[in-house]
Structures are given as structure tokens and as C-alpha cells.
Motif scaffolding. Structure first.
Motif, PDB file in Angstrom:
ATOM      1  N   MET A   3      34.328  40.195  67.419  1.00  0.00           N
ATOM      2  CA  MET A   3      35.287  40.992  68.175  1.00  0.00           C
ATOM      3  C   MET A   3      35.809  42.119  67.284  1.00  0.00           C
ATOM      4  O   MET A   3      36.102  41.885  66.108  1.00  0.00           O
ATOM      5  N   VAL A   4      35.917  43.311  67.862  1.00  0.00           N
ATOM      6  CA  VAL A   4      36.362  44.478  67.103  1.00  0.00           C
ATOM      7  C   VAL A   4      37.850  44.340  66.783  1.00  0.00           C
ATOM      8  O   VAL A   4      38.664  44.068  67.670  1.00  0.00           O
ATOM      9  N   THR A   5      38.203  44.511  65.496  1.00  0.00           N
ATOM     10  CA  THR A   5      39.617  44.437  65.106  1.00  0.00           C
ATOM     11  C   THR A   5      40.231  45.818  64.891  1.00  0.00           C
ATOM     12  O   THR A   5      41.414  46.009  65.095  1.00  0.00           O
TER      13      THR A   5
ATOM     14  N   ARG B 226      37.142  49.960  72.051  1.00  0.00           N
ATOM     15  CA  ARG B 226      38.556  49.665  71.815  1.00  0.00           C
ATOM     16  C   ARG B 226      38.701  48.365  71.025  1.00  0.00           C
ATOM     17  O   ARG B 226      37.816  47.506  71.042  1.00  0.00           O
ATOM     18  N   THR B 227      39.844  48.231  70.368  1.00  0.00           N
ATOM     19  CA  THR B 227      40.177  46.982  69.697  1.00  0.00           C
ATOM     20  C   THR B 227      40.069  45.835  70.700  1.00  0.00           C
ATOM     21  O   THR B 227      40.535  45.965  71.828  1.00  0.00           O
ATOM     22  N   GLY B 228      39.466  44.746  70.294  1.00  0.00           N
ATOM     23  CA  GLY B 228      39.317  43.598  71.180  1.00  0.00           C
ATOM     24  C   GLY B 228      37.992  43.571  71.923  1.00  0.00           C
ATOM     25  O   GLY B 228      37.718  42.614  72.653  1.00  0.00           O
ATOM     26  N   ASP B 229      37.173  44.613  71.751  1.00  0.00           N
ATOM     27  CA  ASP B 229      35.874  44.599  72.419  1.00  0.00           C
ATOM     28  C   ASP B 229      34.961  43.552  71.769  1.00  0.00           C
ATOM     29  O   ASP B 229      35.024  43.304  70.566  1.00  0.00           O
TER      30      ASP B 229
ATOM     31  N   HIS C 171      42.996  46.777  58.620  1.00  0.00           N
ATOM     32  CA  HIS C 171      42.199  46.277  59.746  1.00  0.00           C
ATOM     33  C   HIS C 171      43.026  45.525  60.772  1.00  0.00           C
ATOM     34  O   HIS C 171      42.555  44.573  61.376  1.00  0.00           O
TER      35      HIS C 171
ATOM     36  N   ASP D 209      45.387  46.585  63.988  1.00  0.00           N
ATOM     37  CA  ASP D 209      45.774  47.768  64.730  1.00  0.00           C
ATOM     38  C   ASP D 209      47.133  47.671  65.407  1.00  0.00           C
ATOM     39  O   ASP D 209      47.257  48.102  66.544  1.00  0.00           O
TER      40      ASP D 209
ATOM     41  N   ILE E  60      44.694  39.659  72.862  1.00  0.00           N
ATOM     42  CA  ILE E  60      43.321  39.381  73.255  1.00  0.00           C
ATOM     43  C   ILE E  60      42.844  38.126  72.526  1.00  0.00           C
ATOM     44  O   ILE E  60      42.206  37.263  73.093  1.00  0.00           O
TER      45      ILE E  60
ATOM     46  N   ARG F  62      46.607  46.758  71.918  1.00  0.00           N
ATOM     47  CA  ARG F  62      45.647  45.653  72.089  1.00  0.00           C
ATOM     48  C   ARG F  62      45.620  44.846  70.799  1.00  0.00           C
ATOM     49  O   ARG F  62      45.336  45.385  69.730  1.00  0.00           O
TER      50      ARG F  62
ATOM     51  N   VAL G 247      44.337  41.893  68.288  1.00  0.00           N
ATOM     52  CA  VAL G 247      43.385  40.888  67.795  1.00  0.00           C
ATOM     53  C   VAL G 247      43.938  40.385  66.467  1.00  0.00           C
ATOM     54  O   VAL G 247      43.769  41.010  65.428  1.00  0.00           O
TER      55      VAL G 247
END
Lengths: 355, 333
Positions: free
Chosen positions: A74-76, A154-157, B231, B233, B244, B272, B274
Motif C-alpha cells: 500500500m502506498v504510504t 494517492r496515499t492508500g492506493d 513517509h 503523509d 485506510i 488519507r 496509512v
């Protein structure tokens, strides 16, 4: 014998990362629908398929849990067009650099091909530069300009493995997510075998969600369905390069029947008797604590459910090149079907502890 | 709202000892509730909206934990020094020289046995609490008594600082959302939970009792906008975060969509999230009974689990707006 390989390969060609299982749910639902009486989704997305038994009501039920979710990434954050990422479930980072991936870009709705890359040693702290890099140092390159990446990703992708499934010589298949789509194939083989067998018990075939992060699908479906007994099928460690004989089992010598506190000894005994009688090759595996499978959840769901765990030997766990022997899938599917067919209406009363 | 936040954060209630904060919250929410009760684990459960919903109405659980991290006395030596262990994630580097207050009101200070080098971080085992006692007999604290950080609320304008912002800020958002929620077709349960810091325990049992159709937690998240942070966001002042993923849970994608669409439709800024480590009450709610679709609205918070946790007032107000917007209409996932 029904041919399961094409279906398995289709399962290995979609993502279905934990909590985002829909693409694989749809494939499995389509395959199972003609084999069962009804299908439905649990409140958090597990596919629950009922094949009714022929015994008198109220009919006992057996739940078979095979998790369908996949590990992934997952993208951070995004830096200069490169993607930083974390793992969903556990990934062995040693194998990642150079791995092809798919970035599920939510802002544009595209599936962007990408590769996992690492900075050169001189650009990293001296302590890690020449060694194996942890996830925090790895990046994904999708080939686009920074502003294009920013507009699409986007973040979370989600990021999934793009490695194609491959049949190797020796009736062996390799690919990502054989953990645990190999077991979904096992359950499918069993459902196909049961088309020509009568069985007294109801069968709940469940493709569970979120096993790789929380065993969440198994906890919740076991609670919701309240089966009398449960069987979890998951992959186990097959002997590979450098592995010893006492922590791994040979590949291609049959599924494992697991023993240990997570497993009801009576169920183990019945499975072993059946495998011997039918001359289905099997191996035994001892797991003294957490089996790391859905069986750990089903055992303690609701008032507690006698549980059995069956393992499919697999090499290179949690990498994009997991490897399984097709024969083991067929054998496990047949054994499971035979076990279900052998369940008499009063089987539950016969379950005893032999202390 | 700031005054209430000061009152909430200056109340001492470590996990398992939530009676004090429960009474503060109860006084605020009692006039706003359609029903109010306390369950066996001490969770304060406040219903808003119809108790027997129509077909369309959903039973929604909104959890904000009212407990805070703290210390518990484990031994008192003959000279009156108190040895202790931690309740929840308390880091020793936050404790050196810190002041704490016991549940019975007695203040104390923390120090350590001599270290090999004065720059070393002491372990919890080397540390002790001095309450000014001269002997064991003179010590006003008994084994098993609990304490929490002592640190006054600080108003820096947009930025607000206090101990136990985790998760009194979530409690504040829940209270203010309850105040602003004039009517709802849903059966909404605001649950001020206990024992989150020791394993999301109050949320687990209250979710089991309520059996909600869906839910979310209101809690703090980390930050990525101070020197050396990488890292992650999340920045203060850019809006509440829609979770998420965190260290223990993946939010239900349907809940994420619901939150994102609602925020965008109402012009509420959001981020968003993470998060790599840590989790919230939502994790426990997700796996209760046959499963619950859950998510989390996070309030970005710097220096989490320190005595000086910082949030942005605009994020707090936007979190209230988002919570109200989510709850005031019928929900279709």
C-alpha cells in the motif's frame, strides 16, 4: 478427475489484497455457484456458500475455511514521482527489488504497471547500503513524470504482485498468492467431488477475508454460521533450499494433517483413518502453538468449535514465486470430500476426548 | 469548546479507572442523549436517534476512548520511594523529570537510579516516583494506585497542547457532534470506551453488546510534519484523517468511500491515512460477532503518548463537522 489448474491460474491472476478481496470473490462465486445451493457475503465480505446435506433437520454443519485474501502493498507517500509503500500482511522484503507490480491508482482508476526499485548503495545510510534493504528504503517506479504520478496515485492506493502464474515441470505451479488460493482450489475440488456423493451434513464452504492481517473473516464467519465442526485449509512450509527435515515437509508427498492444541484430536484421528483407508498420501505436521491459520480463529469463535487444520506444502512463502505441487491440491480436495461424505448425522455425539 | 477540552484533558483517568472522566463526560452528554447507560466494563453508552430504527435506519457505533496511559504503583520501599509499572504505552524517555498525579490527587515526580552515562535513557525498572514521603509508613500511596501525567492544558491559538489529548480529543469530537446533531434517522450510539490503551477492551465488549450494523472510532493518529519524520503523509491543520490502514486494521473500503464522499460533498478537508504502527477501537469492533464494517476518523496529533500532545483546532472542528455529516442522513454502504 476434474481439471483444477485453469481455475487456479485464474485465481493467481487477480489481486484481492486483504480487505479488498472483491476481484477474487467474484471469480470464486462464479465457480462455486453451480456446485452449491446458495451463496452470500458475510458482513465483512467473506464468501459463504451452502451445500445442503441430506440428513434430517436440524442438520449439523461443517465449515471449511480457505482464505482468499492476498498479501500486498500500500502506498504510504509519494516523493518526486516515486512511491513509498508499506506491506499488507507480511512480505519478505529480500525478494522485492526488481519485482513487477501493479499500482491500483485510485485517482485515475488505472492499473499502472510498476517495478520495485532501490536506491544505489551510496545514496543510503552506510549501515544499510550494501545489505538487504527493509521496506522503508524501497520504492516503486511507474515510469511517469512526478506531476503525472501525483494526478493518478494517492496515499492508500493498493499495489499487487504482477508475477504471472507459471506451470513448471513436475506438475508444479509457481506464482504469487498460492497462499492461499491453492486451498481455495482444494475446496473447489472437494465441492466438485461432492456433486456425485451424498452427504448428511450441511457444508459451508467459506472463502474468508483478511486472514493475512487479523484472521478476521474466519472469526466472524465462524461466529455467524455456528458450525458444529470447522476445517481450515492453508499452506504450510515445504522443504526448500537450505531447509531442514524437522521444520518443513516434502513437497508433493500429500497434504499435511496438523496435530497440536489448535486441532481437535478426534478430528485428526478421523482424517488420518480415512486417508489410510483410502490410500490417499498424507503427511503429519506438529504445530505446538498458533497454527497461523483460520483454524486458530474458528476454534475459539462463539462457544468454541472443534477444528481441524490441513496444510498444503508450499515453498517460498510470502514471495511472488510461491510454489505448490498440483497433486497435493487434488489429494487434499478428495480427502476433504470423503471426510464430509463420511460424517454421520450423530458424528458430533461421537466426538470424544481421549485423555 | 476549548474550555471543555481543558476540563477533559486535565481529568486523571488511566485505563481501568475511568470513573472520573466518565462523570465529566456524562455531565456534558446527559442533556443531549435519548438514552444513556454504563455497561459492565464502564463504557458510557449514549444513544441518539430512534431506538427501533426503520428498515433504512442503521445502528451505528461511534467509539472514542476516555481512558489514558498512566502508571501503577508496584512497590514502596522503606524510604517511601514508589516503584511502578506502566498502563499502556508509556515511554521511559517521557518520564524523566515528569510530574504525575495519582488518582487520589497526590502529585509525584519521576527520577531514576544513577545511569552508566547521564545521557542514557533509563529503563522503567530503574525509575521511581517521589511523592515527598520520608518512609514507607509516611507514603500516602499504596501498591496498586494509579497515576497519570500532570501537565496543564496549553492554548497556542490554532494549536492546542495537553496530556491525554489521546483520546480526550476524540471524546470532545463525539460530545460536540452529539451537540450539533439535531436529528438523525439512524440509531446512533456514541460509546465513550474504557481500556483502549491496554488492548481496545471496552470497545470489544460494548460492540458485542450493541451489535451495530457499522461503526467508526474517533481517535488520534500520528504526524509526519516535524523535523526528521518520513513517509507519513499526515500534517496538522490539513483536516481530519480518514483511516485506510493502521498497524492493526484495514478499514472497510465501503466505510472509506462513505467518509470520502461525505467529506467532499460537504467541502470538509481531509487527509488519507496509512499508519504503520498502532491501532484503535475500530479494530476490536470490526471482528465482533459476525463482523462489522468499520473505519476511523483520526485527529492528527503530534507527540502522541508524550505529556504534551498537540492537535490543530481546525482539524478538531472539521472532525466534528464530518462526524455530524456522516450521521445526520441515512447510510447506504
Amino acid at each position: 478427475m476434474p481439471e483444477i489448474t485453469p481455475f487456479l491460474k485464474s485465481l493467481l491472476s487477480v489481486a484481492g489484497i486483504s480487505s479488498y478481496e472483491t476481484p477474487v470473490t467474484q471469480l470464486i462465486e462464479k465457480k462455486w455457484r453451480p456446485l452449491v445451493d446458495e451463496t452470500r457475503l458475510s458482513r465483512i465480505g467473506s464468501l459463504e456458500a451452502l451445500k445442503r446435506g441430506s440428513g434430517p433437520e436440524p442438520r449439523p454443519s461443517i465449515m471449511v475455511a480457505t482464505h482468499m485474501d492476498a498479501i500486498g502493498m500500500m502506498v504510504t507517500s509519494i516523493a518526486d514521482g516515486f512511491l513509498h509503500f508499506t506491506q499488507v500482511g507480511g512480505i519478505d522484503p529480500r525478494i522485492l527489488p526488481g519485482t513487477p507490480v501493479i499500482v491500483h491508482a485510485s485517482a485515475s482508476g488505472e492499473e499502472l504497471p510498476g517495478i520495485v526499485v532501490m536506491p544505489p548503495a551510496r545514496a543510503l545510510p552506510a549501515s544499510v547500503g550494501d545489505g538487504v534493504l527493509g521496506l522503508e528504503h524501497l520504492l516503486i517506479d511507474v515510469g511517469l513524470l512526478p506531476e503525472e504520478v501525483a494526478a493518478k496515485v494517492r496515499t492508500g492506493d493498493l499495489v499487487s504482485f504482477a508475477t504471472e502464474p507459471k506451470e513448471l515441470a513436475g506438475e508444479v505451479i509457481s506464482g504469487h498468492t498460492l497462499d492461499n488460493r491453492a486451498s481455495v482450489a482444494v475446496l473447489t475440488v472437494a465441492l466438485e467431488e461432492l456433486q456425485n456423493k451424498s452427504h448428511a451434513w450441511d457444508v459451508w464452504a467459506v472463502a474468508t477475508v483478511q486472514e493475512e492481517v487479523s484472521l478476521g473473516g474466519a472469526f466472524t464467519s465462524a461466529f455467524g454460521l455456528r458450525p458444529q465442526i470447522a476445517v481450515a485449509i492453508d499452506v504450510t512450509f515445504a522443504k526448500g533450499p537450505g531447509a531442514n527435515d524437522w521444520q518443513t515437509v516434502p513437497l508433493g508427498k500429500g497434504p499435511t494433517l496438523t496435530m497440536g492444541p489448535n486441532i481437535h484430536p478426534y478430528l485428526f484421528k478421523k482424517f488420518e483413518e480415512l486417508a489410510k483407508n483410502l490410500e490417499i498420501p498424507y503427511q503429519t505436521e506438529v504445530t505446538p502453538r498458533h497454527t497461523g491459520t483460520d483454524g486458530y480463529a474458528t476454534q475459539v469463535a462463539a462457544e468454541g468449535i472443534p477444528t481441524m487444520v490441513i496444510g498444503i506444502p508450499l515453498r517460498y512463502m510470502h514471495t511472488p514465486v510461491e510454489l505448490v505441487a498440483l497433486k497435493d491440491i487434488q489429494r487434499a480436495g478428495r480427502l476433504l470430500a470423503e471426510f464430509i461424505a463420511s460424517l454421520e448425522p450423530d458424528f458430533v455425539e461421537k466426538i470424544v476426548w481421549e485423555d | 469548546m476549548k474550555q471543555l477540552l481543558q476540563k477533559l484533558t486535565e481529568t486523571f483517568s488511566p485505563s481501568g479507572y475511568e470513573a472520573a472522566i466518565r462523570e465529566v463526560i456524562r455531565a456534558e452528554v446527559e442533556p443531549l442523549a435519548d438514552e444513556i447507560r454504563v455497561d459492565a466494563l464502564g463504557n458510557l453508552i449514549v444513544r441518539k436517534g430512534p431506538s427501533t430504527g426503520s428498515e433504512q435506519a442503521k445502528k451505528i457505533m461511534v467509539a472514542a476512548h476516555m481512558d489514558e496511559i498512566g502508571l501503577i504503583a508496584s512497590h514502596i520501599d522503606e524510604n517511601g520511594f514508589i516503584r511502578f509499572t506502566t498502563i499502556g504505552g508509556v515511554y521511559p524517555q517521557m518520564l524523566m523529570g515528569a510530574r504525575v498525579r495519582f488518582y487520589n490527587g497526590i502529585p509525584g515526580i519521576l527520577y531514576t537510579e544513577p545511569l552508566d552515562a547521564p545521557t542514557d535513557t533509563p529503563s522503567i525498572e530503574k525509575m521511581f516516583i517521589d511523592v515527598g514521603a520520608k518512609s514507607r509508613a509516611d507514603c500516602p500511596i499504596k501498591i496498586g494506585e494509579v497515576a497519570a501525567f500532570e501537565r496543564p492544558f496549553l492554548d497556542l491559538g490554532d494549536r492546542l497542547v495537553a496530556k491525554s489529548m489521546d483520546d480526550r480529543i476524540g471524546c470532545l469530537v463525539a460530545i460536540e457532534a452529539l451537540r450539533a446533531l439535531k436529528s438523525t434517522p439512524n440509531e446512533v450510539y456514541f460509546v465513550f470506551t474504557t481500556q483502549e490503551e491496554v488492548g481496545t477492551r471496552g470497545a470489544e465488549t460494548s460492540a458485542f453488546g450493541l451489535d451495530p450494523d457499522l461503526g467508526f472510532s474517533l481517535d488520534v493518529t500520528g504526524w509526519g510534519d516535524t523535523p526528521g519524520r518520513k513517509h507519513f503523509d499526515i500534517a496538522l491543520g490539513k483536516g481530519p484523517a480518514i483511516k485506510i490502514k493502521d498497524g492493526g486494521m484495514l478499514s472497510d473500503p465501503r466505510i472509506i468511500q462513505w467518509m470520502v464522499k461525505t467529506a467532499e460533498a460537504n467541502g470538509i478537508p481531509y487527509q488519507r491515512e496509512v499508519l504503520l504502527g498502532g491501532t484503535t477501537d475500530a479494530r476490536a469492533m470490526q471482528l465482533v460477532r459476525a463482523g462489522v464494517p468499520v473505519g476511523c476518523i483520526s485527529i492528527p496529533c503530534r507527540y502522541v503518548h508524550s505529556p504534551s500532545e498537540m492537535v490543530d483546532y481546525n482539524d478538531v472542528q472539521n472532525a466534528v463537522k464530518l462526524t455530524v455529516a456522516l450521521l445526520e442522513n441515512s447510510v447506504e454502504l
